[in-house]
Scaffold this motif. Structure first.
Motif, short mmCIF file in Angstrom:
data_model
loop_
_atom_site.label_atom_id
_atom_site.label_comp_id
_atom_site.label_asym_id
_atom_site.label_seq_id
_atom_site.Cartn_x
_atom_site.Cartn_y
_atom_site.Cartn_z
N ALA A 59 0.84 -1.20 0.00
CA ALA A 59 0.00 0.00 0.00
C ALA A 59 0.87 1.26 0.00
CB ALA A 59 -0.94 -0.01 1.20
N LEU A 60 1.96 1.24 0.77
CA LEU A 60 2.86 2.40 0.79
C LEU A 60 3.52 2.62 -0.57
CD1 LEU A 60 4.50 2.02 4.31
CD2 LEU A 60 2.82 3.71 3.57
N VAL A 61 3.89 1.53 -1.23
CA VAL A 61 4.47 1.67 -2.57
C VAL A 61 3.44 2.27 -3.53
CG1 VAL A 61 5.31 0.35 -4.56
CG2 VAL A 61 6.15 -0.17 -2.28
N LEU A 62 2.18 1.83 -3.42
CA LEU A 62 1.12 2.36 -4.26
C LEU A 62 0.90 3.85 -3.99
CD1 LEU A 62 -1.12 1.54 -6.31
CD2 LEU A 62 -2.63 1.37 -4.35
N HIS A 66 1.34 6.81 -6.72
CA HIS A 66 0.15 7.55 -7.13
C HIS A 66 -0.34 8.45 -6.01
CE1 HIS A 66 0.05 4.79 -10.51
NE2 HIS A 66 0.09 3.78 -9.66
N PRO A 67 0.38 9.52 -5.71
CA PRO A 67 0.00 10.35 -4.58
C PRO A 67 -1.34 11.06 -4.78
CG PRO A 67 1.83 11.34 -5.76
CD PRO A 67 1.61 9.99 -6.34
N GLY A 68 -1.66 11.48 -5.98
CA GLY A 68 -2.93 12.17 -6.23
C GLY A 68 -4.12 11.25 -5.99
N ALA A 71 -4.56 10.64 -2.32
CA ALA A 71 -5.18 11.78 -1.63
C ALA A 71 -6.68 11.80 -1.88
CB ALA A 71 -4.54 13.08 -2.09
N ILE A 72 -7.09 11.53 -3.10
CA ILE A 72 -8.52 11.49 -3.41
C ILE A 72 -9.20 10.36 -2.64
CG2 ILE A 72 -10.18 11.00 -5.26
CD1 ILE A 72 -8.26 12.51 -7.15
N ALA A 73 -8.57 9.19 -2.59
CA ALA A 73 -9.15 8.07 -1.85
C ALA A 73 -9.24 8.37 -0.36
CB ALA A 73 -8.32 6.81 -2.09
N ALA A 74 -8.22 9.02 0.20
CA ALA A 74 -8.25 9.37 1.63
C ALA A 74 -9.34 10.40 1.90
CB ALA A 74 -6.89 9.89 2.07
N GLY A 75 -9.49 11.37 1.00
CA GLY A 75 -10.54 12.37 1.16
C GLY A 75 -11.92 11.75 1.07
#
Length: 101
Positions: A59-62, A66-68, A71-75
């Motif tokens: 998950a950390l590698v992903l 793909h940081p954007g 961020a969208i998934a976390a939001g």
């Protein structure tokens, strides 16, 4: 005193021979599957991730790749709320684990 070594095992019947051949074929299939899995692991490691790594490391590698999207998934997870998120995870997780097999 060099005498030929006699086999102590009895000669198998045709039915037993068929079973032995099926066992040998199954062992060969398992060896081929193991070799294919090892090649996939090596290919994944060469691509930058390990297929046998723990899910958190993957998950950390992903997230790093793909940081954007992360961020969208976390939001979205924050907007949905923890209770609904856990409810959906309890539905989706067994499906994902079953599909992995």
């Amino acid at each position: 005193m060099n005498q030929p070594v006699e086999s102590w095992a009895p000669v198998p019947t045709p039915e037993q021979q068929a079973v032995l051949e099926r066992i040998a074929a199954q062992r060969e299939r398992l060896r081929a599957r193991r070799a294919a899995r090892q090649q996939a692991v090596q290919a994944a490691a060469a691509a930058g991730g390990e297929a046998d790594a723990p899910w958190l490391a993957r998950a950390l590698v992903l997230v790093r790749q793909h940081p954007g999207a992360a961020a969208i998934a976390a939001g979205a997870a924050l907007a949905v709320g923890p209770r609904r998120l856990l409810r959906w995870a309890s539905v989706v997780l067994p499906l994902v684990l079953r599909a992995r097999r």
